[in-house]
Motif scaffolding. Structure first.
Motif, PDB file in Angstrom:
ATOM      1  N   ASN A  81       3.802  16.086 -33.557  1.00 10.67           N
ATOM      2  CA  ASN A  81       2.414  15.791 -34.900  1.00 10.67           C
ATOM      3  C   ASN A  81       1.975  16.527 -34.818  1.00 10.67           C
ATOM      4  O   ASN A  81       0.616  16.999 -34.022  1.00 10.67           O
ATOM      5  N   GLY A  82       1.241  17.357 -36.615  1.00  7.97           N
ATOM      6  CA  GLY A  82       0.132  17.765 -36.485  1.00  7.97           C
ATOM      7  C   GLY A  82      -0.101  19.207 -36.327  1.00  7.97           C
ATOM      8  O   GLY A  82      -0.630  20.635 -36.307  1.00  7.97           O
ATOM      9  N   ALA A  83       1.082  19.873 -35.778  1.00  7.27           N
ATOM     10  CA  ALA A  83       1.569  21.157 -36.000  1.00  7.27           C
ATOM     11  C   ALA A  83       1.607  22.225 -37.191  1.00  7.27           C
ATOM     12  O   ALA A  83       1.752  22.933 -37.044  1.00  7.27           O
ATOM     13  N   GLY A  84       1.138  21.258 -37.919  1.00  7.60           N
ATOM     14  CA  GLY A  84       1.368  22.122 -39.546  1.00  7.60           C
ATOM     15  C   GLY A  84       2.512  21.920 -40.138  1.00  7.60           C
ATOM     16  O   GLY A  84       2.726  22.895 -41.485  1.00  7.60           O
ATOM     17  N   LYS A  85       4.300  21.435 -40.509  1.00  2.00           N
ATOM     18  CA  LYS A  85       4.963  20.858 -40.589  1.00  2.00           C
ATOM     19  C   LYS A  85       4.513  20.818 -42.147  1.00  2.00           C
ATOM     20  O   LYS A  85       5.541  21.868 -43.165  1.00  2.00           O
ATOM     21  N   THR A  86       4.315  19.538 -43.012  1.00  2.00           N
ATOM     22  CA  THR A  86       4.301  19.171 -43.725  1.00  2.00           C
ATOM     23  C   THR A  86       2.854  20.250 -44.770  1.00  2.00           C
ATOM     24  O   THR A  86       3.619  20.360 -45.660  1.00  2.00           O
ATOM     25  N   THR A  87       1.994  20.893 -44.272  1.00  2.49           N
ATOM     26  CA  THR A  87       1.357  21.940 -44.519  1.00  2.49           C
ATOM     27  C   THR A  87       2.779  22.935 -44.485  1.00  2.49           C
ATOM     28  O   THR A  87       1.976  23.648 -46.234  1.00  2.49           O
ATOM     29  N   LEU A  88       2.449  23.530 -44.525  1.00  3.00           N
ATOM     30  CA  LEU A  88       4.174  24.747 -44.552  1.00  3.00           C
ATOM     31  C   LEU A  88       4.809  24.234 -45.149  1.00  3.00           C
ATOM     32  O   LEU A  88       5.022  25.316 -47.004  1.00  3.00           O
ATOM     33  N   LEU A  89       5.557  22.948 -45.427  1.00  2.89           N
ATOM     34  CA  LEU A  89       6.458  22.821 -46.800  1.00  2.89           C
ATOM     35  C   LEU A  89       5.741  22.728 -47.847  1.00  2.89           C
ATOM     36  O   LEU A  89       6.100  23.452 -48.938  1.00  2.89           O
ATOM     37  N   ALA A  90       4.407  22.566 -47.860  1.00  2.00           N
ATOM     38  CA  ALA A  90       3.584  22.288 -49.305  1.00  2.00           C
ATOM     39  C   ALA A  90       3.542  23.348 -49.827  1.00  2.00           C
ATOM     40  O   ALA A  90       2.927  23.701 -50.797  1.00  2.00           O
ATOM     41  N   THR A  91       2.897  24.613 -48.931  1.00  2.00           N
ATOM     42  CA  THR A  91       2.418  25.484 -49.411  1.00  2.00           C
ATOM     43  C   THR A  91       4.082  26.606 -49.957  1.00  2.00           C
ATOM     44  O   THR A  91       3.357  26.907 -50.901  1.00  2.00           O
ATOM     45  N   LEU A  92       4.870  26.718 -49.702  1.00  2.00           N
ATOM     46  CA  LEU A  92       6.114  26.827 -49.648  1.00  2.00           C
ATOM     47  C   LEU A  92       6.473  26.439 -50.939  1.00  2.00           C
ATOM     48  O   LEU A  92       7.060  26.988 -52.094  1.00  2.00           O
ATOM     49  N   ALA A  93       6.188  25.115 -51.727  1.00  2.00           N
ATOM     50  CA  ALA A  93       6.638  24.061 -52.423  1.00  2.00           C
ATOM     51  C   ALA A  93       6.095  24.599 -53.663  1.00  2.00           C
ATOM     52  O   ALA A  93       5.295  24.607 -54.941  1.00  2.00           O
ATOM     53  N   GLY A  94       4.130  25.687 -53.819  1.00  2.00           N
ATOM     54  CA  GLY A  94       3.276  25.943 -54.793  1.00  2.00           C
ATOM     55  C   GLY A  94       2.571  24.801 -54.697  1.00  2.00           C
ATOM     56  O   GLY A  94       1.740  24.875 -56.167  1.00  2.00           O
ATOM     57  N   GLU A  95       2.608  23.308 -53.413  1.00  2.00           N
ATOM     58  CA  GLU A  95       1.181  22.495 -54.141  1.00  2.00           C
ATOM     59  C   GLU A  95       0.229  22.462 -52.847  1.00  2.00           C
ATOM     60  O   GLU A  95      -0.655  21.713 -53.537  1.00  2.00           O
ATOM     61  N   LEU A  96       0.074  23.443 -52.583  1.00  2.00           N
ATOM     62  CA  LEU A  96      -0.582  23.642 -51.579  1.00  2.00           C
ATOM     63  C   LEU A  96      -0.989  25.384 -51.964  1.00  2.00           C
ATOM     64  O   LEU A  96       0.332  25.945 -51.213  1.00  2.00           O
ATOM     65  N   ALA A  97      -2.364  25.730 -52.163  1.00  2.00           N
ATOM     66  CA  ALA A  97      -2.926  27.338 -52.084  1.00  2.00           C
ATOM     67  C   ALA A  97      -2.715  27.826 -50.656  1.00  2.00           C
ATOM     68  O   ALA A  97      -3.386  27.217 -49.616  1.00  2.00           O
ATOM     69  N   ALA A  98      -1.982  29.234 -50.415  1.00  2.00           N
ATOM     70  CA  ALA A  98      -2.835  29.657 -49.072  1.00  2.00           C
ATOM     71  C   ALA A  98      -3.729  30.470 -49.479  1.00  2.00           C
ATOM     72  O   ALA A  98      -4.208  30.677 -50.162  1.00  2.00           O
ATOM     73  N   THR A  99      -4.360  30.375 -47.658  1.00  2.00           N
ATOM     74  CA  THR A  99      -5.420  31.232 -48.411  1.00  2.00           C
ATOM     75  C   THR A  99      -5.872  32.166 -47.723  1.00  2.00           C
ATOM     76  O   THR A  99      -6.408  32.893 -47.724  1.00  2.00           O
ATOM     77  N   GLU A 100      -4.581  32.332 -46.563  1.00  2.00           N
ATOM     78  CA  GLU A 100      -4.654  34.137 -46.275  1.00  2.00           C
ATOM     79  C   GLU A 100      -3.127  34.221 -45.987  1.00  2.00           C
ATOM     80  O   GLU A 100      -2.262  33.278 -46.193  1.00  2.00           O
ATOM     81  N   GLY A 101      -2.696  35.759 -46.201  1.00  2.00           N
ATOM     82  CA  GLY A 101      -1.342  36.169 -46.692  1.00  2.00           C
ATOM     83  C   GLY A 101      -0.829  36.370 -47.926  1.00  2.00           C
ATOM     84  O   GLY A 101      -1.486  35.252 -48.934  1.00  2.00           O
ATOM     85  N   ARG A 102      -0.052  35.692 -48.229  1.00  2.00           N
ATOM     86  CA  ARG A 102       1.067  35.771 -49.185  1.00  2.00           C
ATOM     87  C   ARG A 102       2.003  34.531 -49.177  1.00  2.00           C
ATOM     88  O   ARG A 102       3.238  34.992 -48.447  1.00  2.00           O
ATOM     89  N   VAL A 103       2.094  34.269 -49.938  1.00  2.00           N
ATOM     90  CA  VAL A 103       3.730  33.396 -50.329  1.00  2.00           C
ATOM     91  C   VAL A 103       4.332  33.646 -51.723  1.00  2.00           C
ATOM     92  O   VAL A 103       3.594  34.104 -52.824  1.00  2.00           O
ATOM     93  N   GLU A 104       5.668  34.376 -51.962  1.00  2.00           N
ATOM     94  CA  GLU A 104       6.134  34.892 -52.734  1.00  2.00           C
ATOM     95  C   GLU A 104       7.933  33.951 -53.553  1.00  2.00           C
ATOM     96  O   GLU A 104       8.346  34.142 -51.535  1.00  2.00           O
ATOM     97  N   LEU A 105       8.148  34.692 -54.173  1.00  2.00           N
ATOM     98  CA  LEU A 105       9.069  34.079 -54.412  1.00  2.00           C
ATOM     99  C   LEU A 105       9.833  34.506 -55.764  1.00  2.00           C
ATOM    100  O   LEU A 105       8.860  34.754 -56.498  1.00  2.00           O
ATOM    101  N   ASP A 106      10.716  34.894 -55.393  1.00  2.00           N
ATOM    102  CA  ASP A 106      11.860  36.238 -56.275  1.00  2.00           C
ATOM    103  C   ASP A 106      10.587  37.527 -55.390  1.00  2.00           C
ATOM    104  O   ASP A 106      10.779  38.220 -56.767  1.00  2.00           O
ATOM    105  N   GLY A 107      10.086  37.864 -54.890  1.00  2.00           N
ATOM    106  CA  GLY A 107       8.480  38.700 -55.194  1.00  2.00           C
ATOM    107  C   GLY A 107       7.516  38.752 -56.058  1.00  2.00           C
ATOM    108  O   GLY A 107       6.697  39.739 -56.302  1.00  2.00           O
ATOM    109  N   ARG A 108       7.028  37.786 -56.510  1.00  2.00           N
ATOM    110  CA  ARG A 108       6.527  37.275 -57.234  1.00  2.00           C
ATOM    111  C   ARG A 108       5.704  36.245 -56.027  1.00  2.00           C
ATOM    112  O   ARG A 108       6.261  35.592 -55.966  1.00  2.00           O
TER     113      ARG A 108
END
Length: 262
Positions: free
Chosen positions: A36-63
């Motif tokens: 619990n608290g490891a960041g699993k749900t936050t990771l999923l929300a970031t991958l879904a585009g529901e939460l913005a990354a504050t560092e690094g990149r998240v890309e879908l099909d290179g965009r």
């Protein structure tokens, strides 16, 4: 492909994720594990585009994820949140049909076939004519799973990359339906080339049904690889702070068997 490079994410002033490098491959089921608290749900929300990354990149099909409109993103990925909430008194069919909302081009016949397929794969066909709010928690979870299936399958062009993101989808299900759901996800990945990410707490279910596992602790990657590579006593004890035995599963092809507290 959906990918991250040195992903970091904050919730308010608190840093939740740091330095996550990940690729969600077509045709693969990736399980995400951690305390619990490891960041699993936050990771999923970031991958879904529901939460913005504050560092690094998240890309879908290179965009970059920020370059996708919500409407375009809804046509490429489907999300089953940890606790789906719905207070409207809708029928089960109406709830599942929500998955088809981003696809206005569907004909009535296409729409009906999609609903039947999604309900069948979620073992929810027998619930189709009932009211959603009258269902048990586990039944509602199966209906929400059918909705996500309808969205990830609707109007898909041959070979088009699609992503299914599931946050603790087995939490309210009995053992039979836990196996049914994860088996359906695996079959969908194999047959349709869907990329699937599943957040789980049950390490042994993850070992049985996932191709690769991401093990998180305090927002960082402890291990990423096959179940045999990730589920070692040293790594699991580091994450869960419990003594662990990792055994050969008595049933062939089921991955390692993890026993906590032994």
């Amino acid at each position: 492909m959906l990918s991250t490079h040195q992903l970091g994410c904050h919730r308010g002033a608190r840093k939740i994720l740091s330095g996550i490098d990940l690729e969600l491959r077509a045709g693969e089921v990736l399980g995400v594990l951690g305390a619990n608290g490891a960041g699993k749900t936050t990771l999923l929300a970031t991958l879904a585009g529901e939460l913005a990354a504050t560092e690094g990149r998240v890309e879908l099909d290179g965009r970059a994820m920020a370059g996708w409109t919500p409407a375009a993103l809804a046509r490429r990925r489907a999300v089953l949140p940890q606790s789906p909430s719905l207070s409207f008194d809708l029928s089960v069919r109406e709830v599942v049909a929500m998955g088809a909302y981003p696809f206005a081009e569907l004909t009535p016949a296409d729409h009906e076939a999609l609903l039947r397929q999604a309900l069948h794969q979620a073992d929810a066909a027998g619930l189709a004519e009932r009211r959603y709010l009258a269902l048990s928690g586990g039944e509602q979870q199966r209906v929400q799973f059918a909705r996500a299936l309808a969205q990830v399958l609707a109007a898909r062009e041959p070979g088009q990359y699609r992503v299914l993101l599931l946050d603790e989808p087995t939490a309210s299900l009995d053992p039979r339906h836990q196996l049914m759901l994860l088996g359906a996800v695996q079959a969908l990945a194999r047959a349709e080339g869907i990329a699937a990410l599943v957040v789980l707490h049950d390490v042994n279910l993850a070992a049985q049904w996932c191709d690769r596992l991401l093990l998180l602790a305090r927002g960082r990657c402890v291990a990423l690889g096959t179940p045999a590579e990730v589920l070692t006593p040293q790594k699991l004890e580091q994450v869960y702070e419990l003594p662990v035995n990792v055994l050969v599963h008595p049933l062939a092809g089921r991955g390692p068997l993890v026993v906590f507290g032994a």
